[in-house]
Design an enzyme around this catalytic site. Structure first.
Site, PDB file in Angstrom:
ATOM      1  N   HIS A   1       5.581  28.621  47.662  1.00  0.00           N
ATOM      2  CA  HIS A   1       4.869  27.343  47.562  1.00  0.00           C
ATOM      3  C   HIS A   1       5.048  26.719  46.176  1.00  0.00           C
ATOM      4  O   HIS A   1       5.172  25.491  46.056  1.00  0.00           O
ATOM      5  CB  HIS A   1       3.384  27.521  47.861  1.00  0.00           C
ATOM      6  CG  HIS A   1       3.115  28.024  49.241  1.00  0.00           C
ATOM      7  ND1 HIS A   1       1.865  28.427  49.676  1.00  0.00           N
ATOM      8  CD2 HIS A   1       3.942  28.193  50.314  1.00  0.00           C
ATOM      9  CE1 HIS A   1       1.933  28.820  50.934  1.00  0.00           C
ATOM     10  NE2 HIS A   1       3.183  28.706  51.345  1.00  0.00           N
TER      11      HIS A   1
ATOM     12  N   HIS B   1       4.886  22.799  57.337  1.00  0.00           N
ATOM     13  CA  HIS B   1       4.778  23.900  56.378  1.00  0.00           C
ATOM     14  C   HIS B   1       6.007  24.793  56.418  1.00  0.00           C
ATOM     15  O   HIS B   1       6.428  25.320  55.383  1.00  0.00           O
ATOM     16  CB  HIS B   1       3.524  24.737  56.623  1.00  0.00           C
ATOM     17  CG  HIS B   1       3.325  25.778  55.570  1.00  0.00           C
ATOM     18  ND1 HIS B   1       2.770  25.493  54.333  1.00  0.00           N
ATOM     19  CD2 HIS B   1       3.663  27.090  55.537  1.00  0.00           C
ATOM     20  CE1 HIS B   1       2.771  26.584  53.594  1.00  0.00           C
ATOM     21  NE2 HIS B   1       3.308  27.575  54.303  1.00  0.00           N
TER      22      HIS B   1
ATOM     23  N   ASP C   1       8.232  25.887  53.240  1.00  0.00           N
ATOM     24  CA  ASP C   1       8.706  27.242  52.919  1.00  0.00           C
ATOM     25  C   ASP C   1      10.224  27.282  52.777  1.00  0.00           C
ATOM     26  O   ASP C   1      10.756  27.954  51.882  1.00  0.00           O
ATOM     27  CB  ASP C   1       8.294  28.221  54.029  1.00  0.00           C
ATOM     28  CG  ASP C   1       6.843  28.654  53.934  1.00  0.00           C
ATOM     29  OD1 ASP C   1       6.209  28.433  52.887  1.00  0.00           O
ATOM     30  OD2 ASP C   1       6.334  29.219  54.926  1.00  0.00           O
TER      31      ASP C   1
ATOM     32  N   HIS D   1      11.061  33.675  56.019  1.00  0.00           N
ATOM     33  CA  HIS D   1      11.440  33.964  54.632  1.00  0.00           C
ATOM     34  C   HIS D   1      12.688  34.843  54.524  1.00  0.00           C
ATOM     35  O   HIS D   1      13.569  34.588  53.704  1.00  0.00           O
ATOM     36  CB  HIS D   1      10.274  34.630  53.897  1.00  0.00           C
ATOM     37  CG  HIS D   1       9.075  33.757  53.782  1.00  0.00           C
ATOM     38  ND1 HIS D   1       9.092  32.554  53.114  1.00  0.00           N
ATOM     39  CD2 HIS D   1       7.810  33.902  54.256  1.00  0.00           C
ATOM     40  CE1 HIS D   1       7.891  32.003  53.165  1.00  0.00           C
ATOM     41  NE2 HIS D   1       7.098  32.802  53.862  1.00  0.00           N
TER      42      HIS D   1
END
Length: 297
Positions: free
Chosen positions: A76, A233, A237, A260
C-alpha cells in the site's frame, strides 16, 4: 503533470497505526532522499531496498527481507509512492509491519502530500515494456504487452454477487480511473478470518481497516466506497507490487485473478527475460507525451 525529473519529499513526516497481521503499534517516518538513491526501508540499522530481489514472503501481503530483518505489508505504501511519483525516499520503521491505516493507500498519499514534493535535478527513468510477457499459476495469470499508453487492469472471478467477475482499469493520466483508486480498501470474507488468525495473521484486522464480506453482504456499516471497491484494491496492490521493479512501467498490464505472489513473479519475469529496457525521460519524450505517465492527483 508529466514527471520528467526524479522526486522526493521536502521534509520528514511521521505516520502511526497498527499492523494488519501483527496487530502491533508502529511508527513510520519518511525522510527525503537524494537523486538516484531509490526507495529504501530502514529497520534495526538495516537498509532494505524496495526491490524485487528482497521480496521474502507473500502470505496475504508482500514482505521484504535483508540480513534476517523483515518489513511486512509494503504494497500500500509502494502504491502511494507510485501515485505521487516518488522515486527516492527513506522509510524508517520501528516494527516489522507497516501500518494498515484505513486499509487503502489514502493516508499514505495524504502524508506524502503534506510533506510536500521536491523535484530533483536528475532525469526520471522508466521501464519500457519491449516484448510481450505472460506468466501464470494454474488458471491465474498476468500478461504484459508493449504500449505507449500505460494501463493496469484486474479481472476478478469470484463466486460472490458483490465482487463477481468485475474488472477495473487504471490509466495513470485518466482522472476518472485515478479518482478513488488509492482510497480503495483491502477486503476479506468472514469465513477467512478464523483461518487467518490460526496462521497468526490478521491480529490487527477490523471493520475500521478492511471490508468484510459474509456471503453476499458487506458487514461494514458504511458499506462500500465504490461499487467495484474490491477490484480497485486489487489494482492498487498490483501497482504497489510492480513498483518493486524500481521504475514506473510503460505498457499494458492485465491480471486475471492475480495476487501478491504472482505479481512478484511477473516483475521477476520482466527483469530476467530482457523484456524491458530502462530509459531516461529525455529518450522517451514522445512516448511520455502520449501516455502522460504518472498523472499526479
Amino acid at each position: 503533470m508529466i514527471c520528467q525529473f526524479q522526486r522526493t519529499i521536502k521534509k520528514p513526516v511521521i505516520i502511526e497505526g497498527i499492523g494488519l497481521h501483527t496487530g502491533k503499534k508502529v511508527k513510520v517516518k519518511l525522510y527525503p532522499a537524494k537523486k538516484n538513491e531509490g526507495i529504501n526501508f530502514i529497520r534495526k540499522n538495516t537498509i532494505i531496498p524496495a526491490k524485487i530481489e528482497y521480496t521474502h514472503s507473500f502470505d496475504y501481503s508482500t514482505s521484504l527481507m535483508k540480513n534476517e530483518v523483515a518489513i511486512r505489508t509494503v504494497e500500500h505504501l509502494m502504491a502511494a509512492f507510485y501515485f505521487t511519483a516518488i522515486d527516492n525516499i527513506y522509510i524508517e520503521i520501528d516494527e516489522e509491519e507497516l501500518p494498515i491505516l484505513d486499509g487503502s493507500s489514502k493516508d499514505f498519499v495524504d502524508a506524502i502530500k503534506s510533506a510536500g514534493i521536491q523535484t530533483l535535478n536528475e532525469e526520471k527513468f522508466y521501464a519500457i515494456l519491449e516484448s510481450p510477457v505472460f506468466i501464470n499459476q494454474g488458471d491465474k495469470y498476468i500478461e504484459g504487452k508493449p504500449s505507449s499508453i500505460t494501463k493496469f487492469t484486474y479481472q476478478a472471478d469470484y463466486n460472490n454477487d458483490i465482487i463477481g467477475k468485475k474488472s477495473f482499469t487504471y490509466i495513470p493520466n485518466d482522472k476518472e480511473s485515478y479518482k478513488g483508486l488509492f482510497s480503495a480498501r483491502t477486503y476479506c470474507f468472514l469465513e477467512e478470518v478464523e483461518y487467518l488468525k490460526s496462521l497468526g495473521l490478521a491480529k490487527g484486522g477490523s471493520l475500521k481497516n478492511a471490508i468484510v464480506f459474509h456471503n453476499n453482504t458487506v458487514l461494514n456499516q458504511e458499506g462500500l466506497r465504490f461499487e467495484d471497491e474490491p477490484v480497485r484494491h486489487k489494482v492498487l496492490d498490483l501497482v504497489g507490487d510492480l513498483y518493486l521493479l524500481g521504475y514506473p512501467i510503460i505498457g499494458e498490464i492485465y491480471s486475471f485473478k492475480g495476487g501478491h505472489r504472482l505479481n512478484a513473479e511477473f516483475v521477476k519475469a520482466l527483469l530476467y527475460t530482457d523484456s524491458i529496457s530502462i530509459k531516461p525521460a529525455s529518450e522517451i519524450r514522445d512516448i511520455i507525451k502520449e501516455s502522460s505517465l504518472l498523472k499526479v492527483g
